[in-house]
Design a protein around this motif. Structure first.
Motif, short mmCIF file in Angstrom:
data_model
loop_
_atom_site.label_atom_id
_atom_site.label_comp_id
_atom_site.label_asym_id
_atom_site.label_seq_id
_atom_site.Cartn_x
_atom_site.Cartn_y
_atom_site.Cartn_z
N THR A 125 -7.47 -28.17 -65.45
CA THR A 125 -7.71 -26.80 -65.98
C THR A 125 -8.81 -26.91 -67.14
OG1 THR A 125 -6.02 -27.25 -67.47
CG2 THR A 125 -5.50 -26.29 -65.68
N ILE A 126 -9.00 -28.16 -67.71
CA ILE A 126 -10.11 -28.17 -68.84
C ILE A 126 -11.60 -27.93 -68.12
CG2 ILE A 126 -11.09 -29.40 -70.59
CD1 ILE A 126 -8.80 -31.24 -70.66
N TYR A 127 -11.63 -28.48 -66.80
CA TYR A 127 -13.07 -28.15 -66.22
C TYR A 127 -13.19 -27.13 -65.11
CZ TYR A 127 -12.61 -32.80 -68.73
OH TYR A 127 -12.45 -33.75 -69.53
N ALA A 128 -12.15 -26.64 -65.02
CA ALA A 128 -11.93 -25.51 -63.85
C ALA A 128 -13.09 -24.64 -64.01
CB ALA A 128 -10.56 -25.16 -63.64
N GLU A 129 -13.28 -23.93 -65.36
CA GLU A 129 -14.05 -23.01 -65.44
C GLU A 129 -15.61 -23.45 -64.86
OE1 GLU A 129 -13.53 -23.55 -69.59
OE2 GLU A 129 -11.48 -23.09 -69.33
N LEU A 130 -15.93 -24.39 -65.54
CA LEU A 130 -17.22 -25.05 -64.96
C LEU A 130 -17.35 -25.27 -63.33
CD1 LEU A 130 -17.86 -27.58 -67.69
CD2 LEU A 130 -18.95 -25.34 -67.57
N GLY A 131 -16.12 -25.55 -62.98
CA GLY A 131 -16.06 -25.73 -61.50
C GLY A 131 -16.50 -24.49 -60.74
N ILE A 132 -15.61 -23.53 -61.17
CA ILE A 132 -15.75 -22.11 -60.70
C ILE A 132 -17.07 -21.62 -60.86
CG2 ILE A 132 -15.50 -19.77 -61.13
CD1 ILE A 132 -12.58 -20.57 -61.97
N ILE A 133 -18.01 -21.88 -61.77
CA ILE A 133 -19.48 -21.49 -62.24
C ILE A 133 -20.23 -22.41 -60.91
CG2 ILE A 133 -21.40 -21.29 -63.47
CD1 ILE A 133 -19.66 -21.40 -65.69
N ALA A 134 -19.77 -23.64 -60.73
CA ALA A 134 -20.50 -24.62 -59.96
C ALA A 134 -20.56 -24.11 -58.54
CB ALA A 134 -19.87 -25.93 -59.87
N LEU A 135 -19.40 -23.23 -58.00
CA LEU A 135 -19.05 -22.87 -56.61
C LEU A 135 -20.53 -21.74 -56.25
CD1 LEU A 135 -15.44 -22.33 -56.38
CD2 LEU A 135 -16.99 -24.15 -55.39
N ALA A 136 -20.39 -20.81 -57.19
CA ALA A 136 -21.62 -19.86 -57.22
C ALA A 136 -22.81 -20.40 -57.19
CB ALA A 136 -21.53 -18.74 -58.14
N ILE A 158 -10.03 -23.56 -55.80
CA ILE A 158 -9.95 -24.11 -54.11
C ILE A 158 -10.16 -22.80 -53.37
CG2 ILE A 158 -8.32 -25.00 -52.53
CD1 ILE A 158 -7.17 -26.83 -54.96
N VAL A 159 -9.49 -21.74 -53.53
CA VAL A 159 -9.58 -20.54 -52.84
C VAL A 159 -10.98 -20.12 -52.70
CG1 VAL A 159 -9.08 -18.13 -52.80
CG2 VAL A 159 -7.34 -19.61 -53.12
N PHE A 160 -11.92 -20.11 -53.90
CA PHE A 160 -13.13 -19.53 -53.41
C PHE A 160 -14.04 -20.71 -53.02
CE2 PHE A 160 -12.31 -16.23 -56.61
CZ PHE A 160 -12.96 -15.10 -55.97
N ALA A 161 -13.91 -22.04 -53.05
CA ALA A 161 -14.56 -23.03 -52.48
C ALA A 161 -14.44 -22.88 -50.94
CB ALA A 161 -14.00 -24.38 -52.65
N ILE A 162 -12.88 -22.55 -50.37
CA ILE A 162 -13.16 -22.39 -48.94
C ILE A 162 -13.54 -20.99 -48.42
CG2 ILE A 162 -11.23 -21.96 -47.27
CD1 ILE A 162 -9.32 -23.68 -48.78
N LEU A 163 -13.60 -19.84 -49.48
CA LEU A 163 -14.04 -18.67 -48.99
C LEU A 163 -15.60 -18.61 -48.99
CD1 LEU A 163 -12.07 -15.88 -51.00
CD2 LEU A 163 -12.31 -16.22 -48.46
N PHE A 164 -16.14 -19.37 -49.67
CA PHE A 164 -17.77 -19.51 -49.69
C PHE A 164 -18.08 -20.56 -48.64
CE2 PHE A 164 -18.41 -18.56 -54.48
CZ PHE A 164 -18.44 -17.15 -54.25
#
Lengths: 320, 340
Positions: free
Chosen positions: A46-57, A172-178
């Motif tokens: 959860t600490i790094y999930a924010e950056l992970g979400i940016i990394a997807l886009a 994870i949801v957005f990784a699969i969607l993208f």
């Protein structure tokens, strides 16, 4: 012939990422006996999930051949604007969409400057990076804003099925969607063609500039989402949240097998790389390594990753 | 006639825009706050920029050769910390040796950057993003995350940036920075190496065909900017008087890029001058002092710098587009003349 096939399989990005994940788990469990605890590991995502979400886009943007260094600043600025408005008495429920709009707007500024002036996006976003953080500093100075409503804070303590933290689930949801968007849709194919050869794409009636602006807006939007998440997790907003986050994000994207020059990449790879970074950082945290030592390791990791990918590329060109 | 020629020359020089901007800001701020017009304020401006100027010159060399280095702040911090630790161990170290250590460390780190960029063939921004964090992290590890106090820094170093120690009436550090500016100016305008740096930046393919080794140029440019960061580190120690690893040189690379870009150096490579960089640093120095003297909150500084950088790069781009149009127009006219 068979040997060549094995080599091609070993050199595939998905294989290298999986082996890296395994290595990081092994190294982590050697470094600390407390490392191999599923509950603890899931929580530390959860600490790094924010950056992970940016990394997807960011992955999509890099596939289209552009880069955005202002992500962490966009994240901070959208968080700071809405926390300032919250202080002025506006309800938080209304402010979350406002943050998303601000993030998209900041992304649109980046995209428009890049496409209209044809300047390299690295340079433009190097400028907006300090501009956005500067504005955030002007808005709330060096104090922090807190006292958010109860329903808003603590997103990292909310779980899906009582085990998966909500930010990780979203990631994870957005990784699969993208990934589906990239591989299964017409839009995704066009996006890859923009990154491979933007001139050829223009001649095949792809609106290259429109695509690029849209992707910059997407990255801005996701940075704002990350900003809201970080406010919720930290219970406060400050001008220096997420500072230096672009290093982690770029490391994740490149580690995930996305080509720096565009045209190739996968969001699932980025999600895999996210776990590598989480494992490495968690292991270092368990060993009580200072924040700065962690910084050195992640910086070194970025360089090692770049070396490895150029090595793999040259082997592939030679043998396959 | 001569005056007209001068005016025309002024128009075509990119530096004239900066000079105009400096004059406008100077007069506006002086009208709001007369104290700004004093000798003291001027000296403050002068003291602000020596180490920025030295680092910005290194950054200019890199941008002219089509590279960007964002690890310069970390290199400066690293050299400063190494010098500070040496002073802690040997308090009576001669100042010349301190300079040599700073320069040696800086050059080495710059050289590492150059080798990595040559090896990986990727944009230098990404590689230096890695080394920026790597160097800063290593610096914390070697210094043990502790500050080097001002008691460890000898008087002779601090004196370098104080008034009244030289016959010229300006601090020695300012003189050092100006001498280095002149040397870099000679290097890039009068020597073969300088021409090669410009050639490598303005058209790498053509330069390679002319027999210029791009790898060699990159190594030289990165090492040189590391060298300059080493000198910058000594000026920094002299000016600040203590070395705190969390702040030494943090964000300096962005200020340096700002100064270079404002000074008319094109991000596309191949264009740039030492005079422009000097003026860019002067402008940033004036803005910095103006912010504090007019009582605007210091939080505005980063935002203003960022805004100025974006305006400068966009304006420069339009200038280039205009120049390209002019050239095509002239070509057309020539063609028409030939046809007739």
């Amino acid at each position: 012939m068979n040997k060549q096939k094995t080599l091609a399989f070993v050199l595939r990005p998905s294989f290298t990422i999986l082996s890296f994940i395994l290595i990081s788990i092994i190294v982590g469990s050697v470094m600390s006996p407390y490392f191999l605890d599923l509950w603890y590991l899931l929580n530390s995502t959860t600490i790094y999930a924010e950056l992970g979400i940016i990394a997807l886009a960011f992955t999509l943007l890099m596939i289209a051949g552009e880069i955005d260094l202002s992500i962490a600043s966009t994240m901070t600025l959208s968080a700071c604007v809405i926390s300032r408005m919250y202080e002025a008495g506006l309800p938080m429920g209304l402010l979350i969409p406002v943050a998303l709009i601000i993030g998209s707007f900041l992304g649109a500024i980046n995209g428009l400057i890049v496409t209209k002036t044809r300047l390299p996006s690295l340079i433009v976003t190097l400028g907006t990076m300090s501009l956005y953080r500067g504005i955030a500093q002007v808005l709330i100075g060096d104090k922090s804003v807190s006292g958010f409503p109860k329903w808003f804070v603590g997103i990292d303590n909310k779980y899906f099925l009582k085990i998966i933290p909500v930010p990780l689930l979203i990631l994870i949801v957005f990784a699969i969607l993208f990934e589906l968007l990239l591989t299964k849709t017409f839009y995704g194919r066009k996006l890859i063609s923009v990154g491979l050869n933007s001139n050829a794409a223009t001649y095949s009636l792809v609106h290259v500039d429109k695509y690029k602006v849209e992707l910059f807006v997407l990255v801005g939007l996701f940075s704002a989402v990350a900003g809201v998440f970080s406010m919720s997790r930290l219970h406060l907003a400050k001008y220096n949240i997420g500072i230096g986050g672009e290093l982690d994000v770029i490391t994740m994207v490149l580690l995930g097998g996305t080509a720096f020059e565009g045209g190739r990449g996968s969001t699932l790879g980025t999600a895999g790389a996210f776990f590598i970074i989480v494992f490495v950082r968690t292991a270092m945290m368990l060993r009580n390594m200072s924040n700065h030592a962690q910084m050195a390791v992640v910086g070194g990791l970025l360089i090692v990753v770049l070396m490895l990918s150029s090595l793999i590329e040259s082997i592939r060109n030679k043998f396959c | 006639m001569i005056e007209k020629g001068l005016l025309k020359k002024m128009k075509t020089r990119r530096e004239s825009g900066v000079i105009l901007l400096i004059i406008i800001i100077y007069i506006t701020v002086a009208l709001i706050e007369p104290r700004f017009f004093s000798y003291n304020a001027f000296i403050n401006v002068l003291l602000f920029f020596p180490y920025l100027l030295v680092v910005a010159l290194g950054e200019m060399l890199e941008i002219v050769s089509r590279n960007v280095d964002i690890s310069l702040g970390s290199i400066l911090g690293f050299s400063a910390v190494v010098v500070g630790m040496t002073y802690k161990a040997y308090p009576n170290l001669p100042i010349v040796i301190a300079f040599l250590i700073a320069i040696g460390v800086g050059t080495l780190l710059g050289f590492i950057n150059g080798v990595l960029v040559n090896l990986l063939r990727l944009p230098s921004v990404i590689i230096t993003l890695g080394t920026m964090n790597l160097f800063r992290g290593l610096m914390f590890i070697i210094v043990g995350a502790k500050q080097i106090d001002n008691s460890c820094i000898p008087r002779s170093v601090v004196c370098l940036s104080q008034m009244g120690k030289t016959s010229l009436g300006v601090p020695t550090t300012v003189l050092i920075a100006l001498i280095i500016t002149a040397l870099v100016g000679i290097l890039i305008t009068k020597t073969k190496l300088g021409k090669e740096i410009y050639a490598a930046g303005s058209n790498p393919e053509a330069a390679a065909l002319r027999g210029i080794s791009l790898n060699k140029i990159r190594l030289i440019v990165f090492s040189l900017s590391g060298f300059l960061c080493g000198i910058g580190a000594m000026i920094y120690i002299s000016r600040i008087g203590y070395i705190n690893p969390t702040v030494a040189g943090v964000g300096l690379e962005f200020t340096a890029v700002a100064a270079v870009v404002i000074g008319g150096t094109s991000m596309g490579g191949g264009v740039g001058s030492t005079l422009g960089t000097l003026l860019g640093c002067l402008l940033l120095g004036i803005i910095n002092i103006a912010i504090s003297i007019t009582g605007i909150s210091g939080f505005w500084q980063e935002a203003i710098y960022g805004l100025i950088v974006i305006i400068a790069i966009v304006l420069d781009r339009f200038y280039q587009i205009g120049l390209a149009r002019e050239v095509t127009k002239q070509k057309q006219q020539l063609q028409e003349g030939l046809n007739e």
